[in-house]
Motif scaffolding. Structure first.
Motif, short mmCIF file in Angstrom:
data_model
loop_
_atom_site.label_atom_id
_atom_site.label_comp_id
_atom_site.label_asym_id
_atom_site.label_seq_id
_atom_site.Cartn_x
_atom_site.Cartn_y
_atom_site.Cartn_z
N ALA A 132 72.90 2.81 86.73
CA ALA A 132 73.01 3.91 87.69
C ALA A 132 72.21 3.61 88.95
O ALA A 132 72.64 3.92 90.06
CB ALA A 132 72.52 5.21 87.05
N ASN A 174 78.36 6.16 78.30
CA ASN A 174 77.06 5.73 77.81
C ASN A 174 76.23 6.89 77.29
O ASN A 174 75.55 6.77 76.28
CB ASN A 174 76.30 4.99 78.91
CG ASN A 174 76.67 3.53 78.94
OD1 ASN A 174 76.29 2.77 78.05
ND2 ASN A 174 77.43 3.14 79.93
N LEU A 175 76.31 8.01 78.02
CA LEU A 175 75.56 9.19 77.57
C LEU A 175 76.09 9.65 76.21
O LEU A 175 75.30 9.94 75.29
CB LEU A 175 75.70 10.31 78.60
CG LEU A 175 74.78 11.51 78.38
CD1 LEU A 175 73.31 11.11 78.48
CD2 LEU A 175 75.09 12.61 79.37
N ALA A 215 82.05 4.67 88.01
CA ALA A 215 80.63 4.91 87.71
C ALA A 215 80.47 6.15 86.84
O ALA A 215 79.68 6.19 85.90
CB ALA A 215 79.84 5.06 89.01
N GLY A 216 81.28 7.19 87.15
CA GLY A 216 81.21 8.44 86.39
C GLY A 216 81.64 8.23 84.94
O GLY A 216 80.96 8.70 84.02
N ILE A 247 69.61 4.88 77.02
CA ILE A 247 69.57 5.69 78.24
C ILE A 247 68.92 4.89 79.38
O ILE A 247 69.39 4.91 80.52
CB ILE A 247 68.82 7.02 77.98
CG1 ILE A 247 69.71 7.91 77.11
CG2 ILE A 247 68.47 7.72 79.29
CD1 ILE A 247 69.05 9.20 76.68
N TRP A 284 81.67 5.44 83.31
CA TRP A 284 80.67 4.56 82.68
C TRP A 284 79.46 5.38 82.20
O TRP A 284 79.02 5.27 81.06
CB TRP A 284 80.23 3.49 83.68
CG TRP A 284 79.16 2.59 83.17
CD1 TRP A 284 77.82 2.75 83.31
CD2 TRP A 284 79.35 1.40 82.43
NE1 TRP A 284 77.16 1.73 82.70
CE2 TRP A 284 78.07 0.88 82.15
CE3 TRP A 284 80.47 0.71 81.97
CZ2 TRP A 284 77.88 -0.29 81.43
CZ3 TRP A 284 80.27 -0.46 81.27
CH2 TRP A 284 79.00 -0.94 81.00
N ALA A 285 78.95 6.25 83.11
CA ALA A 285 77.77 7.05 82.78
C ALA A 285 78.09 8.00 81.62
O ALA A 285 77.29 8.15 80.68
CB ALA A 285 77.31 7.82 84.01
N ALA A 326 71.46 2.57 80.81
CA ALA A 326 72.42 3.28 81.67
C ALA A 326 71.77 3.62 83.00
O ALA A 326 72.42 3.59 84.06
CB ALA A 326 72.90 4.54 80.97
N MET A 327 70.45 3.91 82.97
CA MET A 327 69.75 4.23 84.23
C MET A 327 69.67 3.00 85.14
O MET A 327 69.73 3.12 86.37
CB MET A 327 68.35 4.76 83.92
CG MET A 327 68.36 6.23 83.52
SD MET A 327 66.80 6.74 82.78
CE MET A 327 65.67 6.50 84.13
#
Lengths: 544, 193
Positions: B46, B18-19, B11-12, B39, B14-15, B42-43
């Motif tokens: 998340a 994407n960021l 997850a980290g 964003i 991936w985030a 991605a949210m």
């Protein structure tokens, strides 16, 4: 448990899972829901294939009048829409719904009732889309990505587009729910010992694919809502901001969905290659990482669909598009590393998997070409795009789909398909695919625009179109051979044991077809020490 | 790092990816709209990851043995929703019609899950053999995990007692009123010439 106990304690058959129609349509068994989804998708593929045959018949010779321009528009729109929204995507999600709980040792999917509801949304959505043909103005005719403002009620007042909006929204919602349910199952309901880095390659490809569904499919719902507003208030699209917003919203879904229609089939190919090479899948961790990288990048390349419109950054989107060769290269390296040095068995499944490798390479490399702005300006809207797209999805994903079907059909039904008919199907499709889609590259390079109903004899498109139409005939015959194969398997079954191929993953440890909750005292879960637990068991036995 | 699960790391990564990619759009001089789309996406992922973590903390990260018995409510709910959305094409009266199957689905929802304690569920009896030939979907096997024969008299052996969920007075009254109205409507139609 002793036999005496069995006699004292006879089994009861639960009514809801009976072999009746009601038992099937209200089932909570992930395998039944998946089989319903897969069967529906295959029927939809037949319908979409029929439309494709009509399109190719129309274009086989110049200036034909088999289809008038309006009907031709409906056929190419519905061919594309059905293949994307009702065949390749739901099949990719459905095959995961069937296999992932088995591969991770779970008794069922996390939310079986909601998943069944999702199947109904998908089915009713598909029927809504098709029902457009029964309206006075005909079915939707604006292309599978609904170019705006073409799809507003000013330009096309018929209700076919409205049924398309309803159908696509419902089907997409159903697919999203199914994907979420499978993803939740993988993350929370794995069997003891099944860590994230012991999940089989196919299940990982489903995880990554479903992550993209969660991140991208809501944007399709937003897009269909924008079109719906455009139906009620067509003046909205006189402001270009709405057109640009729609394009961005749609393609933010439209590009990742290509990978949703691709990853699970790559996973199926990886399983088939490993099994029929008799080798552990090569470079597992690199494959997992490459899939995650692939998925992340796929969320940031949508702008290359807008390059020709001047509404996207050429540098950024061409850079991210070209960067896709890195994870794709890793996956190719892993697949080749798996088969090199292996003891190959050329079953129908293996043949489809092997053909995928060069064919998808053509689709992928031409994708890099048209992700380059200077080339895209030239190719955009031509048959080159049609050729690239079909090398990706037909020569690529469809071959993966059939590799998976031939591989897992014995598991799902307990019956073997006929290998001879399977190989005939493969040969017809291998030749047919390349004869159909390769000439489309030349057509595009020679300037034939996509979505035209006719062309003049002097245009120079006649030979290539005739070849493409002849190739599509081979594809149709191949499809008939596959149907005969399934029919023969149903009429005169050849029983499949639990593991007819010598598989590596947990689904081959249970019976064919698997029992209600997948594993039993008779077919228990083996210990899980890696992503190929059955191979581990065999290797341990060989050491002894 | 060792304390983190692979799920957290995935997850980290991936985030972070994407960021980085979303900010890349800014770096290449494009507007905020495209960045915000990215964003927001991605949210969404998340939020899903957050829900999974909450479920994990709630102890729901294990094989699920208690299963629902049928999915009639889900089927009816989906049909109701499709009817409702079809109102966009054929008129909003259809959307109202869609409320009926949804109402029925809500009514049926409660009885579809087995009562707590019915584990393994009736479809998960142990020590049964597969049916002799296909189709074998009637086969009732056990769930994974430590398998044990279900003792006679266990709640898993029978459907839940309907007396456990007595129909509420409000629901009964609603059914009576609806039936009376339907009967009156039918009677009125017959009188017409």
């Amino acid at each position: 448990v002793t036999t005496t106990e069995r006699k004292q304690d006879p089994p009861t058959r639960p009514a809801p899972e009976a072999n009746s129609i009601v038992g099937w349509v209200t089932s909570t068994d992930h395998k039944r829901i998946a089989l319903l989804t897969l069967a529906t998708a295959l029927v939809m593929m037949l319908i979409a294939g029929g439309f494709a045959m009509m399109i190719r018949a129309q274009l086989a010779r110049p200036q034909q009048d088999l289809l008038d321009p309006g009907r031709y528009n409906e056929f190419f729109t519905m061919h594309g829409s059905i293949m994307i929204y009702l065949v390749m995507t739901p099949f990719a999600i459905g095959i995961g719904l069937y296999l992932v709980p088995l591969q991770i040792g779970a008794p069922n999917v996390a939310a079986p009732r909601v998943t069944m509801g999702a199947y109904w949304l998908y089915l009713t959505g598909g029927l809504a889309m098709l029902s457009g043909f029964f309206t006075n103005a005909g079915a939707a005719n604006q292309g599978w990505y609904s170019s705006m403002p073409l799809a507003t009620s000013s330009y096309d007042p018929g209700s076919g587009i409205e049924l398309w909006i309803v159908g696509v929204s419902m089907a997409a919602l159903g697919e999203m729910i199914m994907a979420g349910s499978v993803l939740w199952t993988v993350l929370l309901h794995r069997a003891p010992g099944m860590t994230m880095l012991r999940i089989p390659v196919f299940s990982w490809s489903t995880v990554v694919s479903n992550l993209m569904v969660i991140g991208a499919f809501p944007f399709l719902l937003v897009s269909t809502t924008i079109i719906a507003i455009g139906r009620v208030r067509p003046d909205l699209f006189t402001h270009n901001a709405w057109n640009v917003a729609y394009q961005n919203m749609f393609w933010f879904f439209g590009h990742p969905v290509v990978y949703v229609m691709f990853f699970p089939y790559v996973g199926a190919i990886a399983e088939a290659l490993a099994t029929f090479s008799g080798r552990r899948f090569f470079g597992y961790k690199a494959f997992v990482l490459s899939q995650l990288l692939f998925a992340a990048l796929s969320m940031s390349v949508w702008g290359h669909h807008l390059l020709a419109s001047g509404q996207a950054s050429n540098y950024y989107y061409s850079l991210t598009s070209i960067m896709l060769v890195i994870p794709a290269g890793i996956e190719y390296f892993d697949m080749l590393g798996t088969i090199l040095g292996g003891r190959l068995r050329f079953t129908s499944s293996m043949l489809f998997a092997l053909a995928f490798i060069p064919q998808f390479l053509i689709g992928g490399l031409t994708g890099i070409m048209i992700g380059t702005p200077t080339l895209d300006y030239q190719m955009n809207g031509s048959y080159f795009i049609v050729a690239h797209w079909h090398y990706t999805l037909a020569a690529g994903s469809l071959f993966g789909l059939f590799a998976g079907v031939y591989f897992w059909f014995p598991k799902a039904t307990g019956r073997m398909l006929r290998e001879g008919l399977g190989k005939l199907h493969f040969v017809l499709w291998f030749v047919g695919t390349n004869v159909t889609f390769l000439p489309m590259f030349w057509l595009g390079l020679h300037g034939m625009p996509r979505r035209i109903q006719s062309y003049a004899p002097t245009d120079g498109f006649t030979l290539d179109n005739a070849l493409a139409s002849a190739g599509s005939g081979l594809l149709a015959i191949g499809g008939v051979v596959f149907i005969i194969n399934v029919w023969a398997s149903a009429r005169r079954p050849r029983p499949a044991g639990p593991d007819p191929w010598g598989g590596h993953t947990l689904e081959w440890a249970t019976s064919s077809p698997p029992p209600r909750f997948n594993f039993t005292a008779r077919y228990p879960l083996p210990p899980v020490h890696s992503y190929a637990p059955l191979l581990d068991v065999r290797e341990e036995a060989a050491k002894r | 790092v060792k304390a983190l699960s692979v799920g957290h790391i995935v997850a980290g990564i991936w985030a972070a990816m994407n960021l980085g990619l979303a900010l890349g759009i800014f770096a290449f001089g494009r507007g905020t709209f495209e960045t915000w789309i990215h964003i927001f996406s991605a949210m969404l992922v998340a939020a899903f990851a957050g829900a999974v973590l909450l479920a994990k903390r709630g102890g729901r990260d294990r094989p699920q043995h208690r299963q629902p018995r049928r999915a009639t409510a889900a089927t009816l709910g989906a049909i109701g929703l499709t009817l409702g959305v079809s109102g966009f094409v054929y008129g909003y009266w259809l959307a109202v019609l869609g409320l009926y199957p949804i109402g029925l689905a809500l009514f049926l929802l409660r009885g579809e899950r087995l009562p707590p304690g019915a584990e393994p569920s009736p479809a998960a009896l142990d020590a049964t053999s597969p049916a002799p030939g296909p189709p074998r979907y009637g086969y009732t096997g056990s769930s994974p995990g430590p398998s044990a024969p279900v003792p006679p008299g266990h709640p898993a052996r029978a459907a839940p007692d309907p007396g456990e969920h007595p129909r509420s007075k409000v629901a009964t009254a609603a059914v009576v009123v609806a039936a009376a109205r339907a009967a009156a409507s039918l009677a009125r139609r017959r009188r017409r010439p």
